[in-house]
Scaffold this motif. Structure first.
Motif, short mmCIF file in Angstrom:
data_model
loop_
_atom_site.label_atom_id
_atom_site.label_comp_id
_atom_site.label_asym_id
_atom_site.label_seq_id
_atom_site.Cartn_x
_atom_site.Cartn_y
_atom_site.Cartn_z
N SER A 113 -61.94 44.07 -95.54
CA SER A 113 -61.76 42.65 -95.22
C SER A 113 -61.10 42.47 -93.86
N LYS A 114 -60.15 43.34 -93.55
CA LYS A 114 -59.45 43.25 -92.26
C LYS A 114 -60.41 43.50 -91.09
N VAL A 115 -61.18 44.56 -91.20
CA VAL A 115 -62.14 44.88 -90.13
C VAL A 115 -63.17 43.77 -89.99
N LEU A 116 -63.62 43.25 -91.11
CA LEU A 116 -64.65 42.20 -91.08
C LEU A 116 -64.09 40.91 -90.47
N SER A 117 -62.86 40.56 -90.81
CA SER A 117 -62.28 39.34 -90.25
C SER A 117 -62.08 39.47 -88.74
N GLY A 118 -61.80 40.68 -88.27
CA GLY A 118 -61.69 40.90 -86.84
C GLY A 118 -63.00 40.72 -86.11
N HIS A 119 -64.10 40.90 -86.84
CA HIS A 119 -65.44 40.75 -86.26
C HIS A 119 -65.91 39.30 -86.31
N GLU A 120 -65.24 38.48 -87.12
CA GLU A 120 -65.69 37.09 -87.33
C GLU A 120 -65.68 36.29 -86.04
N ALA A 121 -64.62 36.45 -85.22
CA ALA A 121 -64.52 35.69 -83.99
C ALA A 121 -65.69 35.97 -83.06
N GLU A 122 -66.10 37.23 -83.02
CA GLU A 122 -67.23 37.62 -82.16
C GLU A 122 -68.52 36.97 -82.62
N VAL A 123 -68.69 36.87 -83.94
CA VAL A 123 -69.91 36.28 -84.49
C VAL A 123 -69.92 34.77 -84.26
N ASP A 124 -68.75 34.15 -84.39
CA ASP A 124 -68.66 32.68 -84.28
C ASP A 124 -68.63 32.17 -82.84
N THR A 125 -68.57 33.07 -81.87
CA THR A 125 -68.56 32.66 -80.47
C THR A 125 -69.86 31.93 -80.14
N PRO A 126 -69.76 30.73 -79.56
CA PRO A 126 -70.99 29.97 -79.23
C PRO A 126 -71.92 30.79 -78.33
N GLN A 127 -73.15 30.95 -78.79
CA GLN A 127 -74.14 31.71 -78.04
C GLN A 127 -75.50 31.03 -78.20
N GLU A 128 -76.39 31.37 -77.30
CA GLU A 128 -77.75 30.87 -77.44
C GLU A 128 -78.38 31.49 -78.67
N ASP A 129 -79.09 30.69 -79.44
CA ASP A 129 -79.67 31.16 -80.70
C ASP A 129 -80.90 32.02 -80.45
N THR A 130 -80.66 33.23 -80.02
CA THR A 130 -81.76 34.18 -79.87
C THR A 130 -81.97 34.89 -81.20
N ARG A 131 -83.04 35.68 -81.26
CA ARG A 131 -83.33 36.43 -82.48
C ARG A 131 -82.21 37.40 -82.81
N GLU A 132 -81.65 38.03 -81.77
CA GLU A 132 -80.58 39.01 -81.98
C GLU A 132 -79.32 38.34 -82.51
N VAL A 133 -78.98 37.17 -81.97
CA VAL A 133 -77.78 36.44 -82.41
C VAL A 133 -77.95 35.99 -83.86
N THR A 134 -79.13 35.47 -84.18
CA THR A 134 -79.40 35.04 -85.56
C THR A 134 -79.29 36.20 -86.52
N HIS A 135 -79.84 37.34 -86.14
CA HIS A 135 -79.77 38.54 -86.98
C HIS A 135 -78.33 39.00 -87.16
N SER A 136 -77.56 38.93 -86.08
CA SER A 136 -76.15 39.33 -86.15
C SER A 136 -75.36 38.45 -87.11
N ARG A 137 -75.60 37.15 -87.04
CA ARG A 137 -74.90 36.23 -87.95
C ARG A 137 -75.32 36.44 -89.40
N GLU A 138 -76.58 36.71 -89.60
CA GLU A 138 -77.07 36.97 -90.96
C GLU A 138 -76.43 38.23 -91.54
N ARG A 139 -76.34 39.27 -90.71
CA ARG A 139 -75.70 40.51 -91.15
C ARG A 139 -74.25 40.27 -91.54
#
Length: 636
Positions: free
Chosen positions: A304-330
């Motif tokens: 949970s700690k490692v995952l929460s540290g990754h949350e900020a990176e995922v939530d950073t506003p980015q252009e909705d490319t296929r890679e970004v969408t896949h990253s958020r889904e993962r």
């Protein structure tokens, strides 16, 4: 003609980068092109070695910057290694094994090759056939003996190569299901790393640095890269050993290597947060299965700690490319999976609490108590010192509870985690996972009800289970989800039966006959249980004849016979207002008891499987006709 360095870089780019863009119709196009260049490099290096004609067996690998001959041999080993990896990845396994073994010979680690099975004497077909027979050990060419380690195998220029070769051979033999041979190569890789750490003071070279020229300033960077690369190779050795020990049926050793892999990844800061969190959560389930809850909780908290540290990176506003969408889904799926593992942890802890509340064997209970100091020592060895997770660990207990007040917080935490997981694993998109989560939530209520002293409140907890499961089964098509519907119908039947027992207990504790409202409630619960047991049994009927099978399958025989046993009991518990109705109910009860007895008489091997229930059924088959006759006499 291009330089050796330029040729190598071109081949490496084809293999490592351009191969990812190959079309499905030509999946190995770039790798084949890289192989051709590596073959040319091999010829050029072979000519250089022939021209130099110098025996560099006495430690020349450590002097490659002085005489050049050691560097040429190291380069030759690297090229042959790459040819081996490409052969394996293009499904030319015997050729790949031959190249990898040849690279070890060039390095000077030929003594380790005899520990495996040579494709020169054993073909792929024989290997596969032996694996299917479970007789792979008979193919070993000779008993493995730990061979001494040559200085050239752990020289700075070649230690990474040697370990890489053994790691690849470990993968190769694992894919052939010859895990003992795979383990020997991985053990050798482990040994090479340990010996290098003990004997060598110079930093290791990366494989790629053998084909680069650099100045003094750049050499410092290469030294750092070489150390990092070697540590990563050693981590891979641990990872592969974890898989091999799992296949060899040594789960404790497999778990140790899994944890060590996670520990090394944290220390090096070289890991994917999603993969790391999933692997830590999965490992937690192994330890909770061994009732080492403190270790399991630490692993889950770390995930949970490692995952929460990754949350900020995922939530950073980015252009909705296929890679970004896949990253958020993962990330969302991983978050749900970790939550689900937390929920299972709470469920297992509650179930163990139930088991320990009624210990069958006093000696077994004493051994559990005596074992705890050893578990505490193990906990310290399995902590991730890089992570501060005490706040997460404090949210849930790490030892079984003894009463309702102790288990209730665990129940609430488990229900919260499973609710989070259910939000991702919806019924519309993830049927099997959604069903499993609902069943786990039901089992949480069941475990909590075990510790509830109030019959009325316990009945309400079972009603929550009924609401969860009924809503679920109504959404499922039994034609497509027959196995799942069977499970749910069976659990609903058992739940209604438990609720009926609670209502009967309330009446018996009152010391009087049930009132009309109580009788109605008892009969409603019993009838509902009967209905769901019959739904379960109907799902087992032969599709053509519409009858119950003469012989149940191995996985359904005990549940089916227990269902008949419950039906016999439930019919006898119905509250009747007159003798005639009571006689009819007992006749139904007798019929179901007879079904179980007759089935076990036809299939004697089932008698041991149903020993306790069968004894009760035989007794009831004798007693019920007498009781029915007494009731008939009273009604005349």
């Amino acid at each position: 003609m291009a330089s050796l360095e330029d040729q190598y870089q071109k081949a490496w780019q084809l293999y490592q980068e351009e191969s990812h863009h190959d079309l499905d119709s030509e999946p190995y196009k770039s790798k084949y092109a890289a192989r051709e260049i590596f073959e040319e490099l091999k010829s050029r290096l072979s000519k250089q070695l022939d021209e130099d004609d110098v025996d560099d067996s006495e430690g020349a690998f450590s002097e490659e910057g002085v005489d050049g001959v050691g560097l040429t041999r190291a380069r030759m080993a690297a090229v042959v290694y790459h040819l081996g990896v490409i052969a394996v990845e293009t499904e030319e396994f015997s050729t790949g094994e031959e190249h990898l073994n040849k690279a070890l010979i060039i390095i000077g680690d030929e003594g380790s090759i005899s520990s495996g099975v040579s494709s020169a004497t054993v073909g792929d077909a024989e290997v596969v056939a032996a694996a299917l027979r479970g007789a792979e050990e008979s193919l070993l060419s000779e008993v493995c003996e730990v061979s001494s380690i040559s200085p050239t195998a752990i020289a700075p220029a070649t230690v990474a190569l040697a370990i890489s070769c053994h790691n690849q051979l470990g993968i190769l033999w694992s894919n052939r299901a010859l895990y003992s041979t795979a383990k020997r190569h991985l053990d050798r890789a482990n040994m090479l790393y340990d010996e290098y750490q003990k004997q060598c003071t110079k930093p290791p070279r990366t494989i790629h640095s053998l084909f680069t020229t650099c100045n003094e300033k750049e050499s410092n960077i290469d030294d750092i890269n070489g150390i990092d690369a070697l540590e990563k190779l050693h981590t891979l050795t641990f990872y592969y050993l974890a898989q091999v020990y799992g296949h060899l049926g040594v789960p404790d050793k497999s778990a140790w290597y899994c944890h060590s892999t996670l520990q090394r990844q944290l220390a090096s800061k070289d890991y994917d947060p999603i993969d790391w969190s999933i692997n830590a959560s999965t490992l937690a389930q192994f330890y909770q299965g061994k009732e080492q809850f403190r270790v399991a909780r630490h692993l889950l908290a770390s995930a949970s700690k490692v995952l929460s540290g990754h949350e900020a990176e995922v939530d950073t506003p980015q252009e909705d490319t296929r890679e970004v969408t896949h990253s958020r889904e993962r990330y969302q799926q991983c978050k749900a999976d970790v939550a689900r593992c937390w929920g299972r942890y709470c469920l297992v802890l509650l179930e163990v609490s139930c088991d320990r509340a009624i210990p069958d064997d006093p000696q077994e209970q004493e051994s559990v108590i005596n074992h705890q100091p050893e578990e505490e020592t193990l906990d310290k060895q399995l902590q991730f010192v890089q992570l501060e997770v005490s706040d997460l660990e404090s949210e849930v207990a790490a030892s079984p509870g003894e009463n309702f007040d102790e288990v209730r917080p665990v129940f609430l935490a488990g229900l919260r985690w499973l609710t989070t997981a259910r939000q991702y694993y919806t019924l519309e998109d993830h049927v099997s996972d959604h069903v499993s989560i609902i069943q786990e939530m039901s089992h949480l209520y069941k475990a909590l009800a075990f510790f509830e002293s109030s019959e009325e409140r316990r009945c309400k907890m079972h009603k929550r289970r009924v609401d969860l499961l009924t809503a679920l089964v109504q959404e499922l098509n039994p034609q497509y989800y027959v196995h799942v519907c069977r499970q749910i119908n069976y659990e609903l039947a058992e739940t209604y039966s438990a609720m009926m027992d609670n209502k009967l207990a309330l009446v018996e504790n009152g010391g009087s006959e049930p009132t009309p409202p109580q009788a109605k409630k008892i009969n409603t619960l019993a009838t509902s249980s009967i209905q769901y047991f019959l739904h379960y049994l109907d799902s087992l009927k032969d599709i053509i004849t519409g009858e119950q099978p003469t012989v149940y399958s191995e996985d359904s025989v005990r549940p089916a016979l227990v269902a008949w046993f419950h039906l016999g009991r439930l019919w006898s518990k119905l509250v009747a207002t007159n003798h005639q109705t009571k006689i009819q109910n007992l006749a139904q009860s007798l019929q179901n008891y007879k079904r179980l007895v007759e089935y076990c008489d036809r299939n004697p091997h089932c008698q041991s499987l149903m020993a306790q229930e069968l004894a009760v059924c035989r007794e009831m088959v004798q007693l019920l006709p007498l009781k029915m006759e007494q009731l008939r006499a009273l009604s005349r």
